[in-house]
Scaffold this active site. Structure first.
Site, mmCIF file in Angstrom:
data_model
loop_
_atom_site.group_PDB
_atom_site.id
_atom_site.type_symbol
_atom_site.label_atom_id
_atom_site.label_comp_id
_atom_site.label_asym_id
_atom_site.label_seq_id
_atom_site.Cartn_x
_atom_site.Cartn_y
_atom_site.Cartn_z
ATOM 1 N N TYR A 1 0.834 -1.201 0.000
ATOM 2 C CA TYR A 1 0.000 0.000 0.000
ATOM 3 C C TYR A 1 0.870 1.253 0.000
ATOM 4 O O TYR A 1 0.627 2.194 -0.764
ATOM 5 C CB TYR A 1 -0.901 -0.023 1.233
ATOM 6 C CG TYR A 1 -1.691 1.242 1.469
ATOM 7 C CD1 TYR A 1 -2.709 1.618 0.601
ATOM 8 C CD2 TYR A 1 -1.420 2.058 2.566
ATOM 9 C CE1 TYR A 1 -3.442 2.775 0.813
ATOM 10 C CE2 TYR A 1 -2.143 3.217 2.787
ATOM 11 C CZ TYR A 1 -3.160 3.568 1.915
ATOM 12 O OH TYR A 1 -3.869 4.730 2.126
ATOM 13 N N GLU B 1 -11.355 6.696 5.902
ATOM 14 C CA GLU B 1 -10.706 7.443 6.979
ATOM 15 C C GLU B 1 -11.649 7.570 8.171
ATOM 16 O O GLU B 1 -11.222 7.486 9.322
ATOM 17 C CB GLU B 1 -10.272 8.827 6.492
ATOM 18 C CG GLU B 1 -9.140 8.830 5.476
ATOM 19 C CD GLU B 1 -7.800 8.403 6.051
ATOM 20 O OE1 GLU B 1 -7.667 8.308 7.274
ATOM 21 O OE2 GLU B 1 -6.875 8.156 5.241
ATOM 22 N N TRP C 1 -4.981 1.503 10.527
ATOM 23 C CA TRP C 1 -5.239 1.500 9.093
ATOM 24 C C TRP C 1 -5.185 0.083 8.540
ATOM 25 O O TRP C 1 -5.923 -0.256 7.607
ATOM 26 C CB TRP C 1 -4.247 2.394 8.361
ATOM 27 C CG TRP C 1 -4.458 2.348 6.882
ATOM 28 C CD1 TRP C 1 -3.611 1.856 5.944
ATOM 29 C CD2 TRP C 1 -5.622 2.783 6.167
ATOM 30 N NE1 TRP C 1 -4.165 1.960 4.683
ATOM 31 C CE2 TRP C 1 -5.411 2.524 4.795
ATOM 32 C CE3 TRP C 1 -6.834 3.373 6.571
ATOM 33 C CZ2 TRP C 1 -6.348 2.822 3.820
ATOM 34 C CZ3 TRP C 1 -7.779 3.669 5.594
ATOM 35 C CH2 TRP C 1 -7.531 3.390 4.241
#
Length: 229
Positions: A37, A59, A67
């Site tokens: 990522y 988010e 995350w």
């Protein structure tokens, strides 16, 4: 996932040099999916409405979580939320809320689910609004992506250590204020700063990382690249 075999980050730079010889921050060196990522996606420009709405939504779901937790469920989120097409999500009903609360492929948090639906409706309504954006010069037809990108600063941070990476800015404060005024939820200044990092509006890659300046928008010293503003 297999832990990264690299040595721990040094205290002065916060970077880890992987077996491939590339320097990354510690958070992006722990697992293969985070490394992929970081290498290919985080900080690369996202300028389309669907893409920005997806990132804004994820988010919000990340709030209070890591995350990595969200990233590993992203395909589940896409399936559950009609690939984050604004008009489709804006049309969701209470039946869809019930469906989402029973979906093990996403984070089943009623407040965040309802906020995502409200944000889709707010994003849809933006297209009919006038005077949006950092300078108030965006009118009917402008999208969520246009509004968010209008808050791009003249320069970006150039952090040399993790301690120098900010978590908010005057631009993220202004963006959060405007979005809240237009009915968006879970869009505080810190969350909006994270969004701006993720979609390339600012570049907080550590100086020395192989990704610093890789978006094509910013030079490694934080100055804008000619033609990108």
């Amino acid at each position: 996932m297999t832990p990264d075999p690299a040595a721990p980050a040094t205290s002065d730079t916060g970077l880890v040099t992987g077996a491939d010889g590339l320097a990354r921050p510690l958070w992006a060196s722990r697992h293969d999916d985070l490394r992929a990522y970081y290498d290919a996606e985080w900080g690369m420009p996202v300028r389309d409405e669907r893409g920005v709405f997806e990132r804004l939504s994820l988010e919000a779901f990340q709030s209070g979580l890591s995350w990595a937790t969200i990233l590993r469920r992203r395909e589940g989120f896409r399936a559950a939320f009609a690939n984050f097409e604004v008009d489709a999500v804006a049309a969701f009903t209470e039946d869809d809320v019930a469906r989402l609360l029973a979906d093990p492929g996403i984070i089943r948090h009623r407040g965040k689910i309802e906020a995502t639906l409200a944000n889709a409706r707010a994003a849809r309504d933006l297209r009919e609004a006038s005077g949006i954006g950092a300078r108030g010069d965006l009118g009917p037809g402008a999208t969520l992506a246009d509004l968010v990108w209008s808050h791009q600063p003249e320069r970006t941070p150039a952090p040399r250590t993790p301690a120098e990476v900010p978590s908010t800015s005057e631009h993220s404060v202004a963006l959060a204020k405007e979005l809240k005024s237009r009915g968006f939820r879970f869009v505080g200044p810190t969350t909006m700063f994270a969004l701006m990092e993720a979609i390339g509006i600012i570049d907080t890659h550590l100086v020395g990382s192989h990704r610093r300046g890789a978006s094509g928008l910013w030079a490694p010293d934080g100055s804008p690249i000619d033609g990108d503003r």
